[in-house]
Scaffold this active site. Sequence first.
Site, PDB file in Angstrom:
ATOM      1  N   GLY A 171       0.802  -1.204  -0.114  1.00 17.32           N
ATOM      2  CA  GLY A 171       0.079  -0.178  -0.207  1.00 17.32           C
ATOM      3  C   GLY A 171       0.904   1.286   0.061  1.00 17.32           C
ATOM      4  CG  ASP A 185      -4.320 -10.689 -13.508  1.00 16.65           C
ATOM      5  OD1 ASP A 185      -3.477  -9.725 -13.360  1.00 16.65           O
ATOM      6  OD2 ASP A 185      -3.990 -11.541 -14.313  1.00 16.65           O
ATOM      7  CG  ASP A 199      -1.204  -6.906  -4.651  1.00 10.42           C
ATOM      8  OD1 ASP A 199      -1.234  -8.096  -4.851  1.00 10.42           O
ATOM      9  OD2 ASP A 199      -0.151  -6.112  -5.185  1.00 10.42           O
ATOM     10  CE  LYS A 201       8.568  -2.985 -10.619  1.00 15.49           C
ATOM     11  NZ  LYS A 201       8.659  -2.123  -9.485  1.00 15.49           N
TER      12      LYS A 201
HETATM   13  C1  LIG Z   1       6.713  -4.122  -5.832  1.00 15.98           C
HETATM   14  S1  LIG Z   1       5.276  -4.677  -5.102  1.00 15.98           S
HETATM   15  C2  LIG Z   1       4.181  -3.171  -5.002  1.00 15.98           C
HETATM   16  C3  LIG Z   1       4.689  -2.430  -3.855  1.00 15.98           C
HETATM   17  C4  LIG Z   1       3.363  -1.201  -3.660  1.00 15.98           C
HETATM   18  N1  LIG Z   1       3.553  -0.417  -4.898  1.00 15.98           N
HETATM   19  C5  LIG Z   1       3.734  -0.511  -2.388  1.00 15.98           C
HETATM   20  O1  LIG Z   1       4.126   0.732  -2.601  1.00 15.98           O
HETATM   21  O2  LIG Z   1       3.634  -0.839  -1.395  1.00 15.98           O
HETATM   22  C6  LIG Z   1       4.512  -5.419  -6.582  1.00 15.98           C
HETATM   23  C7  LIG Z   1       2.943  -5.985  -6.319  1.00 15.98           C
HETATM   24  O3  LIG Z   1       2.565  -6.251  -7.720  1.00 15.98           O
HETATM   25  C8  LIG Z   1       1.860  -7.644  -7.288  1.00 15.98           C
HETATM   26  N2  LIG Z   1       1.268  -8.124  -8.472  1.00 15.98           N
HETATM   27  C9  LIG Z   1       2.276  -8.752  -9.374  1.00 15.98           C
HETATM   28  N3  LIG Z   1       1.720  -9.112 -10.531  1.00 15.98           N
HETATM   29  C10 LIG Z   1       0.307  -8.681 -10.445  1.00 15.98           C
HETATM   30  C11 LIG Z   1      -0.788  -9.171 -11.196  1.00 15.98           C
HETATM   31  N4  LIG Z   1      -0.722  -9.676 -12.359  1.00 15.98           N
HETATM   32  N5  LIG Z   1      -2.006  -8.335 -10.389  1.00 15.98           N
HETATM   33  C12 LIG Z   1      -2.029  -7.757  -9.393  1.00 15.98           C
HETATM   34  N6  LIG Z   1      -1.004  -7.621  -8.557  1.00 15.98           N
HETATM   35  C13 LIG Z   1       0.214  -8.176  -9.057  1.00 15.98           C
HETATM   36  C14 LIG Z   1       2.502  -8.334  -6.075  1.00 15.98           C
HETATM   37  O4  LIG Z   1       1.347  -8.908  -5.305  1.00 15.98           O
HETATM   38  C15 LIG Z   1       3.024  -7.335  -5.253  1.00 15.98           C
HETATM   39  O5  LIG Z   1       2.118  -6.846  -4.125  1.00 15.98           O
END
Ligand SMILES: C[S@@+](CC[C@H](N)C(=O)[O-])C[C@H]1O[C@@H](n2cnc3c(N)ncnc32)[C@H](O)[C@@H]1O
Length: 349
Positions: A216, A253, A233, A298
């Site tokens: 979050g 998703d 998420d 990324k």
């Molecule tokens: C780097 S973290 C995000 C951190 C967030 N921006 C924060 O500030 O706390 C990446 C997030 O992307 C989510 N994620 C990856 N692929 C996803 C998808 N296809 N749909 C939804 N969430 C996804 C992961 O579950 C993870 O929580």
Amino acid sequence: MTAIAAQPFALLAYCRAGFEPDCAEELQDVASCDGQIEKGAGWVLFTPKKANPRALNSLIQAKLIFARQSVLVHARLELGSRDRLTPIVAALNELQQEFCDIWLEYPDTNEGKSLSSFCRKFGDYVLKATSEHGWIDNLGEQRLHLFFPQQNEVFIASRPAKEMDWLCGIPRLRMPVDAPSRSTLKLHEAILMLVDEPERKFREGMTGVDLGAAPGGWTYQLVMRGLKVFAVDNGPMKGSMERHHQVKHIRDDGFKFRPKNPVEWLVCDMVEQPIRVAELIAKWLASGMARRTIFNLKLPMKKRYLEVSKCLALIEAKLEQAGMQCHWRAKQLYHDREEITVYLTTARD
Ligand SMILES: C[S@@+](CC[C@H](N)C(=O)[O-])C[C@H]1O[C@@H](n2cnc3c(N)ncnc32)[C@H](O)[C@@H]1O
């Protein structure tokens, strides 16, 4: 050692250590002339093959992705270990220019950290000497930058002073105590560095979608600016963002979710292939589901500049097909790691 030059002869860019090849590639691509590249840890020097101050001046105005900050180099001096001040003062005496301020800087590397205390102490002597000579004048438009790649070497450089400049190109942002992750600083920095007039573009009552929101940190930044947020998420939201009245957590998703109505902001920090993220962003904007977006790409281990260029070109092409123009600004932020952050908008203002 080079003699001091009233006209700059090179551009020095500070970058994240390990990204020097990407920064160099970008400088060569963006510069309007051929140049030689020298790479140090956390910095890249671009020297036009033939003296070309005009090309350097346009390069320093360019909004570079991999350079945290860039400065125009007037001299590069080797310094002894005893009296480092005299050669610097002699060089500045030849330059005979007034500056609004003076910053002593160093690379963002482990070795660079040990230079920070040296620069702090030595800076007092330099400031005293330059003030005595009348070279520091608040009204000047250029800032003097003394960049130390090591203690016995200095680049004497300058840049047009801007409000958003930070020492060493590193924004010092305070971690909010109630934010659920350090990633929050990434979005904070992006808003500060990439978005013009953010107070107008983030307003109370607006709606945003945060793809890959957990735990979050990014949602927190939107909420603090008064937005209502769909936080998408499958993972859990945490701390202050777990049950916040402005946040609706949607376990879905991020590639499938679409809101019922268009939103002002789309932000995306999903760890995914950059080209997939670029395609997703293009779909949202081309369909009018959002007009402003901040997203992370990324990056792969190699050919990162090429990958970034492909992603941005893809978005531009898809929007053009949809009859839309976009404006973007991208940067590898201090709080970014193996990634860059992009602000992109189809809005005209
Ligand atoms: C780097 S973290 C995000 C951190 C967030 N921006 C924060 O500030 O706390 C990446 C997030 O992307 C989510 N994620 C990856 N692929 C996803 C998808 N296809 N749909 C939804 N969430 C996804 C992961 O579950 C993870 O929580």
